[in-house]
Design an enzyme around this catalytic site. Structure first.
Site, PDB file in Angstrom:
ATOM      1  N   ASP A  26       0.863  -1.190   0.000  1.00 20.03           N
ATOM      2  CA  ASP A  26       0.000   0.000   0.000  1.00 20.03           C
ATOM      3  C   ASP A  26       0.896   1.237   0.000  1.00 20.03           C
ATOM      4  OD1 ASP A  26      -3.273   0.196   0.898  1.00 20.03           O
ATOM      5  OD2 ASP A  26      -2.097   2.049   0.935  1.00 20.03           O
ATOM      6  N   GLU A  61     -18.882  -6.089   3.280  1.00 21.94           N
ATOM      7  CA  GLU A  61     -18.249  -5.608   4.500  1.00 21.94           C
ATOM      8  C   GLU A  61     -19.086  -6.081   5.679  1.00 21.94           C
ATOM      9  OE1 GLU A  61     -17.390  -1.409   4.324  1.00 21.94           O
ATOM     10  OE2 GLU A  61     -16.485  -1.644   2.350  1.00 21.94           O
ATOM     11  N   CYS A  69     -19.951   0.944  -2.366  1.00 23.06           N
ATOM     12  CA  CYS A  69     -20.075   0.225  -3.648  1.00 23.06           C
ATOM     13  C   CYS A  69     -21.337   0.515  -4.448  1.00 23.06           C
ATOM     14  CB  CYS A  69     -19.966  -1.272  -3.398  1.00 23.06           C
ATOM     15  SG  CYS A  69     -18.310  -1.749  -2.896  1.00 23.06           S
ATOM     16  N   LYS A 118     -21.650   4.073  -6.051  1.00 20.15           N
ATOM     17  CA  LYS A 118     -20.526   4.272  -6.977  1.00 20.15           C
ATOM     18  C   LYS A 118     -20.678   3.375  -8.209  1.00 20.15           C
ATOM     19  CE  LYS A 118     -16.553   1.937  -5.855  1.00 20.15           C
ATOM     20  NZ  LYS A 118     -16.156   1.107  -6.976  1.00 20.15           N
TER      21      LYS A 118
HETATM   22  P1  NAD Z   1     -10.292   1.107   0.106  1.00 21.21           P
HETATM   23  O1  NAD Z   1     -10.428   2.544  -0.208  1.00 21.21           O
HETATM   24  O2  NAD Z   1     -10.738   0.587   1.433  1.00 21.21           O
HETATM   25  O3  NAD Z   1      -8.768   0.666  -0.081  1.00 21.21           O
HETATM   26  C1  NAD Z   1      -7.988   1.025  -1.174  1.00 21.21           C
HETATM   27  C2  NAD Z   1      -6.534   0.962  -0.739  1.00 21.21           C
HETATM   28  O4  NAD Z   1      -5.719   1.193  -1.884  1.00 21.21           O
HETATM   29  C3  NAD Z   1      -6.153   2.021   0.289  1.00 21.21           C
HETATM   30  O5  NAD Z   1      -5.524   1.408   1.393  1.00 21.21           O
HETATM   31  C4  NAD Z   1      -5.185   2.928  -0.467  1.00 21.21           C
HETATM   32  O6  NAD Z   1      -4.187   3.507   0.348  1.00 21.21           O
HETATM   33  C5  NAD Z   1      -4.602   1.957  -1.466  1.00 21.21           C
HETATM   34  N1  NAD Z   1      -3.981   2.608  -2.622  1.00 21.21           N
HETATM   35  C6  NAD Z   1      -4.434   3.663  -3.337  1.00 21.21           C
HETATM   36  N2  NAD Z   1      -3.555   3.964  -4.313  1.00 21.21           N
HETATM   37  C7  NAD Z   1      -2.542   3.068  -4.226  1.00 21.21           C
HETATM   38  C8  NAD Z   1      -1.337   2.859  -4.960  1.00 21.21           C
HETATM   39  N3  NAD Z   1      -1.016   3.637  -5.988  1.00 21.21           N
HETATM   40  N4  NAD Z   1      -0.529   1.852  -4.579  1.00 21.21           N
HETATM   41  C9  NAD Z   1      -0.849   1.054  -3.523  1.00 21.21           C
HETATM   42  N5  NAD Z   1      -1.972   1.211  -2.798  1.00 21.21           N
HETATM   43  C10 NAD Z   1      -2.811   2.205  -3.140  1.00 21.21           C
HETATM   44  O7  NAD Z   1     -11.059   0.338  -1.066  1.00 21.21           O
HETATM   45  P2  NAD Z   1     -11.879  -1.032  -0.969  1.00 21.21           P
HETATM   46  O8  NAD Z   1     -13.188  -0.803  -0.302  1.00 21.21           O
HETATM   47  O9  NAD Z   1     -10.976  -2.115  -0.487  1.00 21.21           O
HETATM   48  O10 NAD Z   1     -12.189  -1.259  -2.523  1.00 21.21           O
HETATM   49  C11 NAD Z   1     -11.173  -1.606  -3.433  1.00 21.21           C
HETATM   50  C12 NAD Z   1     -11.832  -1.967  -4.759  1.00 21.21           C
HETATM   51  O11 NAD Z   1     -12.663  -3.121  -4.585  1.00 21.21           O
HETATM   52  C13 NAD Z   1     -12.762  -0.887  -5.305  1.00 21.21           C
HETATM   53  O12 NAD Z   1     -12.687  -0.880  -6.697  1.00 21.21           O
HETATM   54  C14 NAD Z   1     -14.134  -1.339  -4.852  1.00 21.21           C
HETATM   55  O13 NAD Z   1     -15.159  -0.867  -5.702  1.00 21.21           O
HETATM   56  C15 NAD Z   1     -14.007  -2.837  -4.952  1.00 21.21           C
HETATM   57  N6  NAD Z   1     -14.897  -3.569  -4.049  1.00 21.21           N
HETATM   58  C16 NAD Z   1     -15.116  -3.136  -2.785  1.00 21.21           C
HETATM   59  C17 NAD Z   1     -15.942  -3.865  -1.934  1.00 21.21           C
HETATM   60  C18 NAD Z   1     -16.214  -3.395  -0.535  1.00 21.21           C
HETATM   61  O14 NAD Z   1     -17.142  -3.906   0.086  1.00 21.21           O
HETATM   62  N7  NAD Z   1     -15.460  -2.450   0.003  1.00 21.21           N
HETATM   63  C19 NAD Z   1     -16.542  -5.046  -2.382  1.00 21.21           C
HETATM   64  C20 NAD Z   1     -16.268  -5.485  -3.672  1.00 21.21           C
HETATM   65  C21 NAD Z   1     -15.450  -4.739  -4.497  1.00 21.21           C
END
Ligand code: NAD
Length: 482
Positions: free
Chosen positions: A30, A188, A311, A314
């Protein structure tokens, strides 16, 4: 099998930790240094049931590591997941800047030691798989290791040595990597459970070897051969997990279609609830009646303050944007968003109907997180309701069993009072509103709660409480669609 997960949010951290639990060697990367420091000490930066213990055991067993270095993660791995955020822009279009940075970074970091599978786990617009492949190739052009190889030299113990002459154009990208899509469906609040016992695994790729490697990675989950962790027991009826292998575009579309459909179910239930309320029907009875139809099913039909979280809003907005890009006006999708926006006003209207004057009143919100068992506040209805009530001149108090520290840190602009427990919340309130379906709210002693309030009014924004128990505490109870 060596795995790198880039992005340690709700998706990346849970995926990486669960794969480490299954015995894979996982490095989670990260850019957020504070997160990596916390994680390296075995502390989870997010609240997710069962996760903290699995992180600690993964670190202890040496299967899980955390790093800020993308290069380190890429070099040590065969399978590289992109799990960074794709938040919405004001237009609804997904912001892909993090995916772009990571894809180019992977291209700059690859070496020719082994063939990599680069997997999009982030939810990304249709066509992003091809775009990621292009960006990785762009990164290859700036890759210092491959340049050295092309120049016929390599760094051995700090010295440049001749390795035989090879041209950069000889390096064929398809020998170095393939791109796949593996959308994530975890919820979540039950993310560890959903990762270990998914309803299905979707793999989209044109490259058969990439599909085979991902199948091999997930084999213990597909066949359910692992010993379950104590914090996430295997559900009684679980069998082998279906794997949907398909093309990249269809895999990307499956994720959007799934979230749009779930959001539709909730908006549908809310629409019916609003009509129920006008004609004198009870939405809970109505859902019980029509949800028993096997073609419909009872799940995800709870009327309330509407959906929130990171989600649904968005992803539906992104799908609308994609449709419009292809000159299609998705009127059904627009409606489910409109119904949801209107639904958030319903509790405020109920407060107005019951209390008449909102100005000068004290309102207590039970719950902040967008759903129970998480501290995620993204697009949480509670924040919108609190902001609106504050703007209307009310004093707003809040209580949430888990999300208050996150709210304090992320929303210093919100001027509400935090209460230590539900009784402290109720003190001097003119009304309470249930916004998040936390289990502990069901156990409240409404006689005690009501005793400290100015007036005993309760708006059950989740239809979760036993109406009779609340009314027995002397409350005026208002649900949604009942
Ligand atoms: P989040 O915002 O909780 O986490 C994203 C992470 O990526 C952060 O820790 C951030 O610091 C890191 N990050 C950003 N830029 C970076 C880089 N250049 N290099 C390394 N790390 C970097 O996001 P999330 O909720 O885990 O969601 C991630 C993806 O999964 C999204 O596309 C979301 O739509 C999808 N998704 C989320 C869920 C959910 O319930 N949260 C479920 C299914 C899919």
């Amino acid at each position: 099998m060596d795995v790198c997960v880039i992005g340690t949010g709700y998706v990346g951290l849970v995926t990486g930790t669960c794969l480490a639990y299954l015995g894979r060697s996982v490095i989670c990367v990260d850019i957020d240094e504070r997160k990596i420091e916390m994680l390296s000490q075995g502390r989870s930066p997010i609240y997710e049931p069962g996760l903290q213990g699995l992180i600690a055991s993964g670190l202890q067993r040496g299967h899980l590591r955390f790093s800020n270095s993308l290069t380190e993660g890429v070099r040590q791995s065969e399978i590289i997941f992109i799990a960074v955020g794709t938040p919405p822009q004001p237009t609804g279009r997904a912001d892909l800047s993090a995916v772009e940075a990571v894809a180019q970074g992977i291209g700059r970091a690859l070496d020719s030691d082994r063939r990599r599978v680069i997997v999009n786990k982030s939810t990304v617009p249709i066509g992003s798989g091809n775009w990621v492949e292009m960006l990785v190739k762009d990164g290859l052009g700036e890759n210092p290791t491959l340049r050295r190889e092309a120049a016929g030299t390599a760094q051995v113990e700090g010295h440049s040595v001749v390795t035989g002459v090879r041209s950069l154009t000889d390096i064929r990208p398809e020998e170095l990597f393939a791109v796949a899509s593996n959308p994530e469906f975890l919820r979540e609040g039950s993310a560890v459970h959903d990762t270990l016992y998914p309803d299905r695994i979707v793999i989209g790729a044109a490259d058969a070897r990439a599909v085979e490697r991902l199948r091999a990675l997930y084999e213990p989950i597909i066949e359910q051969t692992f010993t379950p962790p104590a914090s996430a027991p295997r559900p009684a009826a679980s069998t082998a997990v279906p794997v949907v292998t398909t093309d990249l575009t269809s895999a990307e579309m499956i994720k959007y279609a799934a979230n749009a459909f779930l959001a539709t179910k909730i908006s549908f239930a809310n629409e019916i609830a609003n009509i129920c309320e006008r004609v004198g029907a009870d939405i809970k009875e109505v859902v019980r009646g029509f949800g028993l139809d096997n073609r419909i099913g009872p799940r995800f039909l709870n009327a309330g303050v509407g959906w929130g979280g990171s989600c649904f809003g968005k992803d539906v907005a992104a799908l609308i944007d994609i449709a419009r890009e292809y000159s299609y006006e998705p009127s059904l999708l627009r409606s489910i968003v409109d119904v949801n926006a209107r639904q958030r006003q319903v509790v405020v209207q109920k407060l107005q109907e019951t209390l008449k004057i909102i100005k000068g009143r004290t309102i207590g919100l039970l719950g902040l997180a967008f759903k129970p068992d998480t501290d995620d506040l993204r697009d949480a209805p509670a924040l919108e309701i609190a902001t609106q009530l504050t703007a209307m001149g009310a004093r707003v108090k809040v209580y949430d069993p888990v999300a208050m520290p996150a709210c304090r840190a992320q929303h210093p602009e919100l001027k509400f009072e935090y209460a230590a427990d539900p009784i402290a919340l109720a003190a001097e309130c003119d009304a309470l509103v249930v916004v998040t379906e936390w289990e502990e709210f069901r156990q409240l002693d409404f006689e005690r709660v009501g005793a400290v309030m100015n007036t005993r009014v309760l708006i059950d924004g989740r239809n979760m409480l036993d109406r009779e128990a609340v009314e027995a505490g002397g409350f005026k109870y208002r649900g949604i669609g009942r």
